[in-house]
Design a protein around this motif. Structure first.
Motif, mmCIF file in Angstrom:
data_model
loop_
_atom_site.group_PDB
_atom_site.id
_atom_site.type_symbol
_atom_site.label_atom_id
_atom_site.label_comp_id
_atom_site.label_asym_id
_atom_site.label_seq_id
_atom_site.Cartn_x
_atom_site.Cartn_y
_atom_site.Cartn_z
ATOM 1 N N ALA A 153 0.853 -1.190 0.000
ATOM 2 C CA ALA A 153 0.000 0.000 0.000
ATOM 3 C C ALA A 153 0.889 1.241 0.000
ATOM 4 O O ALA A 153 2.046 1.195 0.422
ATOM 5 C CB ALA A 153 -0.923 0.002 1.218
ATOM 6 N N TYR A 154 0.315 2.368 -0.480
ATOM 7 C CA TYR A 154 1.077 3.618 -0.480
ATOM 8 C C TYR A 154 0.131 4.790 -0.221
ATOM 9 O O TYR A 154 -1.098 4.646 -0.255
ATOM 10 C CB TYR A 154 1.847 3.813 -1.789
ATOM 11 N N PHE A 155 0.723 5.971 0.036
ATOM 12 C CA PHE A 155 -0.071 7.179 0.209
ATOM 13 C C PHE A 155 -0.616 7.619 -1.150
ATOM 14 O O PHE A 155 0.135 7.756 -2.108
ATOM 15 C CB PHE A 155 0.769 8.313 0.796
ATOM 16 N N SER A 156 -1.916 7.869 -1.221
ATOM 17 C CA SER A 156 -2.514 8.335 -2.474
ATOM 18 C C SER A 156 -2.221 9.814 -2.716
ATOM 19 O O SER A 156 -2.357 10.297 -3.838
ATOM 20 C CB SER A 156 -4.027 8.101 -2.451
ATOM 21 N N LEU A 168 1.288 6.113 10.455
ATOM 22 C CA LEU A 168 1.141 6.406 9.031
ATOM 23 C C LEU A 168 0.228 5.355 8.405
ATOM 24 O O LEU A 168 0.592 4.184 8.290
ATOM 25 C CB LEU A 168 2.517 6.404 8.349
ATOM 26 N N ALA A 169 -0.956 5.782 8.018
ATOM 27 C CA ALA A 169 -1.939 4.883 7.404
ATOM 28 C C ALA A 169 -1.854 5.003 5.887
ATOM 29 O O ALA A 169 -2.376 5.956 5.297
ATOM 30 C CB ALA A 169 -3.347 5.220 7.903
ATOM 31 N N PHE A 170 -1.187 4.073 5.252
ATOM 32 C CA PHE A 170 -1.045 4.059 3.795
ATOM 33 C C PHE A 170 -2.373 3.588 3.204
ATOM 34 O O PHE A 170 -2.757 2.423 3.336
ATOM 35 C CB PHE A 170 0.105 3.135 3.394
ATOM 36 N N ASP A 171 -3.087 4.534 2.578
ATOM 37 C CA ASP A 171 -4.497 4.322 2.268
ATOM 38 C C ASP A 171 -4.757 3.606 0.952
ATOM 39 O O ASP A 171 -5.791 2.972 0.783
ATOM 40 C CB ASP A 171 -5.226 5.675 2.265
ATOM 41 N N HIS A 184 -7.278 1.760 7.050
ATOM 42 C CA HIS A 184 -7.836 2.845 7.860
ATOM 43 C C HIS A 184 -6.997 3.107 9.110
ATOM 44 O O HIS A 184 -6.869 4.254 9.544
ATOM 45 C CB HIS A 184 -9.274 2.521 8.251
ATOM 46 N N SER A 185 -6.423 2.049 9.674
ATOM 47 C CA SER A 185 -5.592 2.212 10.864
ATOM 48 C C SER A 185 -4.103 2.172 10.536
ATOM 49 O O SER A 185 -3.284 2.559 11.375
ATOM 50 C CB SER A 185 -5.908 1.108 11.878
ATOM 51 N N LEU A 251 3.275 -1.855 12.321
ATOM 52 C CA LEU A 251 2.872 -0.598 11.701
ATOM 53 C C LEU A 251 4.070 0.332 11.582
ATOM 54 O O LEU A 251 5.142 0.071 12.132
ATOM 55 C CB LEU A 251 1.754 0.069 12.514
ATOM 56 N N ILE A 252 3.873 1.443 10.848
ATOM 57 C CA ILE A 252 4.893 2.481 10.669
ATOM 58 C C ILE A 252 4.386 3.752 11.338
ATOM 59 O O ILE A 252 3.221 4.136 11.166
ATOM 60 C CB ILE A 252 5.168 2.740 9.171
ATOM 61 N N ARG A 253 5.278 4.426 12.077
ATOM 62 C CA ARG A 253 4.915 5.683 12.721
ATOM 63 C C ARG A 253 6.098 6.656 12.628
ATOM 64 O O ARG A 253 7.230 6.259 12.352
ATOM 65 C CB ARG A 253 4.531 5.464 14.180
ATOM 66 N N THR A 254 5.826 7.932 12.872
ATOM 67 C CA THR A 254 6.894 8.923 12.911
ATOM 68 C C THR A 254 7.665 8.799 14.225
ATOM 69 O O THR A 254 7.136 8.328 15.233
ATOM 70 C CB THR A 254 6.316 10.338 12.787
#
Length: 278
Positions: A153-156, A168-171, A184-185, A251-254
């Motif tokens: 998945a990636y950021f749209s 970071l929710a890759f939508d 979503h999460s 998950l991935i976060r800052t």
């Protein structure tokens, strides 16, 4: 269970209808028509109804499963999963042994010495040879039936992630075999235990800078940092190989150093991917 309440009610009746407060009924007096007696009977009936309701509630509570029963069900499901995995491995091993047995069963074709064929008036001499033909069973590669798990998945669009420890929710989901990734999460929830590979890429430009972390079950496994410093924009990629148990999340976060937006467009995507290795 209603007995203590009936005794209490009877005591209540005695105390409230003592000689100091009330006059004794005459022998010929009709107790059924006495207001005080009717009131006491009504109180007793109300107490009986209350006891009945409490008994029903207690009966319902006693029928509910306990925490130990719920844990036993979970342990039973895990045992069944382990047994299924062992059955798959045993079936694979049996197939390999069958191939070995077939290889060992060699058929020897023995051709008899020279025979005369009088019908044609000729002696046809067949060389004395012993031919041994080995049979080998050709099989397609054995595939162990396992539940496949993979996602990408990636950021749209660009993502504003200036706060610390922001998930970071890759939508935009491209691949989600097993439906273990939740856009979503932004979390991956393992549907089965195993060793997984995870890769994430972060693109930045301008004066934006970020540390991003990969978390497994709330533990930081790996992190990357990128700061273009108002120069040429670029990407940073992190990788992790982690054993994840069923039900645990990744998950991935800052991180602690985070400022500005994360870039994602057709010129370069910020993405998150993972798959079951073994």
């Amino acid at each position: 269970m209603a007995t203590p309440f009936l005794v209490s009610a009877f005591g209540f009746f005695i105390l409230n209808f003592s000689p100091e407060k009330h006059v004794f009924a005459q022998p010929n007096e009709n107790w059924d028509d006495s207001p005080n007696w009717n009131l006491a009977v009504e109180k007793i009936k109300e107490l009986e109804n209350l006891v009945k309701i409490q008994d029903e509630r207690i009966s319902v509570l006693e029928k509910r499963p306990t925490m130990s029963e719920l844990r036993s069900n979970v342990e039973l499901q895990e045992t069944i999963q382990r047994q299924n995995d062992r059955i798959v491995k045993l079936e694979t091993r049996i197939s390999e042994l069958e191939v070995m047995v077939t290889d060992q069963k060699a058929e020897a074709i023995h051709i008899e010495p020279s025979e005369e064929v009088p019908d044609f008036g000729l002696n046809i001499i067949t060389p004395k040879r012993n031919f041994i033909r080995k049979e080998r069973l050709l099989l397609q590669p054995t595939t162990v039936p396992v539940e496949s798990v993979a996602f990408f998945a990636y950021f749209s669009t660009h993502n504003d992630a200036s706060s610390r420890h922001q998930i970071l929710a890759f939508d935009k989901v491209i691949t989600n075999i097993g439906n273990a990734y939740h856009p979503h999460s932004g979390s991956f929830l393992a549907s089965r235990s195993g060793v997984y590979v995870f890769i994430w890429t972060i693109r930045l430009d301008g004066n934006n800078y970020h540390t991003t972390e990969l978390l497994h079950d709330n533990n930081v496994i790996n992190s990357i940092y990128l700061n273009p410093n108002n120069a040429i924009g670029g990407t940073a990629t992190g990788t992790a190989v982690v054993h994840v148990n069923q039900g645990e999340d990744v998950l991935i976060r800052t991180g602690n150093l985070s400022n500005g937006r994360i870039v994602s467009d057709t010129d370069g995507r910020s993405s998150f991917a993972g798959w079951l290795l073994m």
